[in-house]
Motif scaffolding. Sequence first.
Motif, PDB file in Angstrom:
ATOM      1  N   ASN A   1      23.573   9.286  36.936  1.00 37.49           N
ATOM      2  CA  ASN A   1      23.216   8.101  36.518  1.00 37.49           C
ATOM      3  C   ASN A   1      22.094   7.981  35.628  1.00 37.49           C
ATOM      4  O   ASN A   1      21.923   7.231  34.485  1.00 37.49           O
ATOM      5  CB  ASN A   1      22.829   7.292  37.719  1.00 37.49           C
ATOM      6  N   VAL A   2      21.232   9.153  35.931  1.00 37.51           N
ATOM      7  CA  VAL A   2      19.804   9.153  34.733  1.00 37.51           C
ATOM      8  C   VAL A   2      20.275   9.641  33.444  1.00 37.51           C
ATOM      9  O   VAL A   2      20.215   9.196  32.408  1.00 37.51           O
ATOM     10  CB  VAL A   2      19.002  10.241  35.347  1.00 37.51           C
ATOM     11  N   LEU A   3      21.130  10.834  33.585  1.00 34.59           N
ATOM     12  CA  LEU A   3      21.842  11.097  32.259  1.00 34.59           C
ATOM     13  C   LEU A   3      22.714  10.210  31.561  1.00 34.59           C
ATOM     14  O   LEU A   3      22.632  10.125  30.270  1.00 34.59           O
ATOM     15  CB  LEU A   3      22.785  12.421  32.579  1.00 34.59           C
ATOM     16  N   ASN A   4      23.401   9.431  32.141  1.00 33.04           N
ATOM     17  CA  ASN A   4      24.126   8.211  31.470  1.00 33.04           C
ATOM     18  C   ASN A   4      23.244   7.289  30.860  1.00 33.04           C
ATOM     19  O   ASN A   4      23.639   6.697  29.828  1.00 33.04           O
ATOM     20  CB  ASN A   4      24.946   7.524  32.688  1.00 33.04           C
TER      21      ASN A   4
ATOM     22  N   GLY B   1       3.799   2.315  20.069  1.00 31.71           N
ATOM     23  CA  GLY B   1       3.257   3.727  19.743  1.00 31.71           C
ATOM     24  C   GLY B   1       3.706   4.854  20.717  1.00 31.71           C
ATOM     25  O   GLY B   1       3.237   6.096  20.611  1.00 31.71           O
ATOM     26  N   SER B   2       4.391   4.514  21.605  1.00 26.57           N
ATOM     27  CA  SER B   2       4.755   5.433  22.780  1.00 26.57           C
ATOM     28  C   SER B   2       5.611   6.415  22.226  1.00 26.57           C
ATOM     29  O   SER B   2       6.445   6.115  21.167  1.00 26.57           O
ATOM     30  CB  SER B   2       5.326   4.737  24.167  1.00 26.57           C
ATOM     31  N   LYS B   3       5.646   7.699  22.623  1.00 24.75           N
ATOM     32  CA  LYS B   3       6.529   8.902  22.205  1.00 24.75           C
ATOM     33  C   LYS B   3       7.300   9.476  23.142  1.00 24.75           C
ATOM     34  O   LYS B   3       8.036  10.354  22.545  1.00 24.75           O
ATOM     35  CB  LYS B   3       5.434   9.795  21.463  1.00 24.75           C
ATOM     36  N   LEU B   4       7.092   9.222  24.270  1.00 28.36           N
ATOM     37  CA  LEU B   4       8.214   9.645  25.157  1.00 28.36           C
ATOM     38  C   LEU B   4       8.762   8.306  25.979  1.00 28.36           C
ATOM     39  O   LEU B   4       8.318   7.712  26.611  1.00 28.36           O
ATOM     40  CB  LEU B   4       7.321  10.721  26.195  1.00 28.36           C
ATOM     41  N   VAL B   5      10.516   8.450  26.170  1.00 25.72           N
ATOM     42  CA  VAL B   5      11.083   7.743  26.846  1.00 25.72           C
ATOM     43  C   VAL B   5      11.560   8.752  28.125  1.00 25.72           C
ATOM     44  O   VAL B   5      12.279   9.597  27.813  1.00 25.72           O
ATOM     45  CB  VAL B   5      12.263   7.277  26.285  1.00 25.72           C
ATOM     46  N   MET B   6      10.960   8.289  29.312  1.00 25.15           N
ATOM     47  CA  MET B   6      11.573   9.046  30.479  1.00 25.15           C
ATOM     48  C   MET B   6      12.178   8.021  31.244  1.00 25.15           C
ATOM     49  O   MET B   6      12.154   7.205  31.894  1.00 25.15           O
ATOM     50  CB  MET B   6      10.356   9.558  31.142  1.00 25.15           C
ATOM     51  N   VAL B   7      13.713   8.484  31.603  1.00 24.31           N
ATOM     52  CA  VAL B   7      14.475   8.022  32.495  1.00 24.31           C
ATOM     53  C   VAL B   7      14.362   8.864  33.943  1.00 24.31           C
ATOM     54  O   VAL B   7      14.418   9.929  33.985  1.00 24.31           O
ATOM     55  CB  VAL B   7      16.061   7.767  32.251  1.00 24.31           C
ATOM     56  N   LEU B   8      13.816   7.964  34.806  1.00 21.87           N
ATOM     57  CA  LEU B   8      13.476   8.750  36.229  1.00 21.87           C
ATOM     58  C   LEU B   8      14.225   8.051  37.487  1.00 21.87           C
ATOM     59  O   LEU B   8      14.069   6.966  37.665  1.00 21.87           O
ATOM     60  CB  LEU B   8      11.755   8.428  36.310  1.00 21.87           C
ATOM     61  N   GLY B   9      15.136   8.801  37.999  1.00 26.90           N
ATOM     62  CA  GLY B   9      15.978   8.610  38.957  1.00 26.90           C
ATOM     63  C   GLY B   9      15.216   9.169  40.240  1.00 26.90           C
ATOM     64  O   GLY B   9      14.153   9.626  40.160  1.00 26.90           O
TER      65      GLY B   9
ATOM     66  N   GLU C   1      12.054  16.821  39.143  1.00 23.62           N
ATOM     67  CA  GLU C   1      12.844  17.734  38.535  1.00 23.62           C
ATOM     68  C   GLU C   1      13.151  17.370  36.940  1.00 23.62           C
ATOM     69  O   GLU C   1      13.936  16.366  36.969  1.00 23.62           O
ATOM     70  CB  GLU C   1      14.242  18.037  39.323  1.00 23.62           C
ATOM     71  N   PHE C   2      12.628  18.001  36.123  1.00 27.58           N
ATOM     72  CA  PHE C   2      12.947  17.566  34.633  1.00 27.58           C
ATOM     73  C   PHE C   2      14.033  18.533  34.270  1.00 27.58           C
ATOM     74  O   PHE C   2      14.209  19.739  34.361  1.00 27.58           O
ATOM     75  CB  PHE C   2      11.638  18.143  33.736  1.00 27.58           C
ATOM     76  N   TYR C   3      15.016  17.850  33.687  1.00 29.97           N
ATOM     77  CA  TYR C   3      16.331  18.346  33.354  1.00 29.97           C
ATOM     78  C   TYR C   3      16.257  19.318  32.180  1.00 29.97           C
ATOM     79  O   TYR C   3      15.431  18.968  31.055  1.00 29.97           O
ATOM     80  CB  TYR C   3      17.556  17.355  32.992  1.00 29.97           C
ATOM     81  N   ILE C   4      16.703  20.334  32.141  1.00 33.07           N
ATOM     82  CA  ILE C   4      16.761  21.453  31.058  1.00 33.07           C
ATOM     83  C   ILE C   4      17.561  20.833  29.717  1.00 33.07           C
ATOM     84  O   ILE C   4      18.419  20.319  29.648  1.00 33.07           O
ATOM     85  CB  ILE C   4      17.588  22.775  31.489  1.00 33.07           C
ATOM     86  N   GLY C   5      16.587  20.934  28.604  1.00 33.42           N
ATOM     87  CA  GLY C   5      17.172  20.191  27.360  1.00 33.42           C
ATOM     88  C   GLY C   5      16.671  18.946  27.463  1.00 33.42           C
ATOM     89  O   GLY C   5      16.942  18.410  26.266  1.00 33.42           O
ATOM     90  N   ALA C   6      16.289  18.113  28.398  1.00 37.96           N
ATOM     91  CA  ALA C   6      15.985  16.910  28.167  1.00 37.96           C
ATOM     92  C   ALA C   6      14.868  16.654  27.842  1.00 37.96           C
ATOM     93  O   ALA C   6      13.693  17.320  27.884  1.00 37.96           O
ATOM     94  CB  ALA C   6      16.474  16.276  29.594  1.00 37.96           C
TER      95      ALA C   6
ATOM     96  N   GLY D   1      14.615  12.884  30.867  1.00 40.04           N
ATOM     97  CA  GLY D   1      15.158  12.496  32.216  1.00 40.04           C
ATOM     98  C   GLY D   1      14.723  13.390  33.264  1.00 40.04           C
ATOM     99  O   GLY D   1      14.508  14.652  33.055  1.00 40.04           O
ATOM    100  N   GLY D   2      14.690  12.934  34.469  1.00 39.35           N
ATOM    101  CA  GLY D   2      14.285  13.609  35.715  1.00 39.35           C
ATOM    102  C   GLY D   2      14.685  12.863  36.912  1.00 39.35           C
ATOM    103  O   GLY D   2      14.883  11.736  36.996  1.00 39.35           O
ATOM    104  N   MET D   3      14.508  13.579  38.088  1.00 38.89           N
ATOM    105  CA  MET D   3      14.674  13.145  39.361  1.00 38.89           C
ATOM    106  C   MET D   3      13.515  13.387  40.363  1.00 38.89           C
ATOM    107  O   MET D   3      13.240  14.626  40.497  1.00 38.89           O
ATOM    108  CB  MET D   3      16.157  13.822  40.042  1.00 38.89           C
ATOM    109  N   TYR D   4      12.993  12.314  40.867  1.00 35.35           N
ATOM    110  CA  TYR D   4      11.972  12.572  41.816  1.00 35.35           C
ATOM    111  C   TYR D   4      12.311  12.658  43.226  1.00 35.35           C
ATOM    112  O   TYR D   4      13.338  11.990  43.846  1.00 35.35           O
ATOM    113  CB  TYR D   4      11.165  11.050  41.789  1.00 35.35           C
TER     114      TYR D   4
END
Length: 217
Positions: free
Chosen positions: A173-176, A112-120, A212-217, A201-204
């Motif tokens: 790489n995060v975007l990919n 039931g998780s509702k958010l997938v975040m790719v974190l570089g 940094e959370f990517y605009i539109g992501a 996605g975002g970069m720590y």
Amino acid sequence: MIWIKFRDEKMETQTKENQSKLTPQEIKQLLIEGNQRFASGKMMERDLLEQVKVTSVGQYPHTIVLGCIDSRATTEQIFDQGIGDVFNARVAGNIVNEDVLGSLEYACKVAGSKLVMVLGHTKCGAVTSACHGVKLGHISNLLAKINPAIEKAKLNFKDITTPEAVNEVGKENVLNSMKEIRERSPILYALERKGKIKIIGGMYDVQTGLVEFYIGA
């Protein structure tokens, strides 16, 4: 604050009811606010042992984070979350493979998780090694998955090994990885198309503690 409840000034444990009420956008805002608290040194108080007891009978994480194994990029701390709030899928370079996809699908479709975040993250060892063309055992196959990001970054950098270039490769790489999740998992793609989940996605930044959370992501 969105859908966060307090008890005696402490953050409460994530519940099934709360999980069902939250929207992907609200969850993203929770992570943004949590990261701001972390970076400013104002993290919420939690009774972690109490959360252990509460979650022993069930877990209802609102998010799954695909992150790097880097010891500095610990999800619960970075986003000021507690036990039972997030799933973690961690692999060097936050790359996507079948096992990762299966983990993401389980988190969203089953749990039931509702958010997938790719974190570089900045100064990533895996990304740095890929940029330097490192070849070593099973590491070689893992680093090869970062090559598409390297090729993209080469359009803007002549020397792909500079710190600035490495961080750009990390972002690409995060975007990919986000792109691969959508393309390789019909389950997650369908859930996102229906608005039931969101893939972001975002970069720590390992120096500032900020994401940094990517605009539109």
